[in-house]
Design a protein around this motif. Sequence first.
Motif, short mmCIF file in Angstrom:
data_model
loop_
_atom_site.label_atom_id
_atom_site.label_comp_id
_atom_site.label_asym_id
_atom_site.label_seq_id
_atom_site.Cartn_x
_atom_site.Cartn_y
_atom_site.Cartn_z
N GLU A 13 0.81 -1.22 0.00
CA GLU A 13 0.00 0.00 0.00
C GLU A 13 0.84 1.27 0.00
OE1 GLU A 13 -0.82 -2.58 2.39
OE2 GLU A 13 -2.11 -3.32 0.80
N GLY A 14 2.15 1.15 0.26
CA GLY A 14 3.03 2.31 0.28
C GLY A 14 3.86 2.38 1.54
N ALA A 15 4.51 3.52 1.75
CA ALA A 15 5.36 3.73 2.92
C ALA A 15 4.50 3.77 4.19
CB ALA A 15 6.15 5.01 2.79
N VAL A 16 4.91 3.01 5.19
CA VAL A 16 4.20 2.96 6.46
C VAL A 16 4.94 3.78 7.51
CG1 VAL A 16 3.33 1.44 8.29
CG2 VAL A 16 3.24 0.70 5.91
N LEU A 17 6.27 3.74 7.44
CA LEU A 17 7.08 4.46 8.43
C LEU A 17 8.41 4.86 7.82
CD1 LEU A 17 7.42 5.23 11.51
CD2 LEU A 17 8.64 3.07 11.73
#
Length: 132
Positions: A13-17
């Motif tokens: 889904e993309g960058a989380v952190l």
Amino acid sequence: MAGTFYFQVVSPEGAVLDADVQFVALPATEGELGILPRHTPLIASLKSGVIRYTVDDEVKKMAISGGFAEVEHNHVTVLAETAELADSIDMMRAEAAKTRAEKRLKDRVSNVDVARAEASLRRAISRLQARK
């Protein structure tokens, strides 16, 4: 502060952190893996579980459902199948998912995909543990 390193967690889904951290504990398939600044390079397979990381002397958590970690040049990257920060986990939804998975495994109806139900149970448990 004893030193920091760059920590990045990415899911489909993309960058989380993206953060500078003091410490990271990863749920590796061979056991928990602790990372401090200037850790030796490595690649590790991750299982469903909880990642703990320290930012400004505060321990934070996130739930993942497997993936890989790469450590090199004072930089840790986690490529996770799913990743969810503890603060964003809906406890009621996680409890409901755990109950559903347990019921599927208990009932063992012929059309139940056991491996999928077990993965759902592990993911729900990880989410609940991250919120503790």
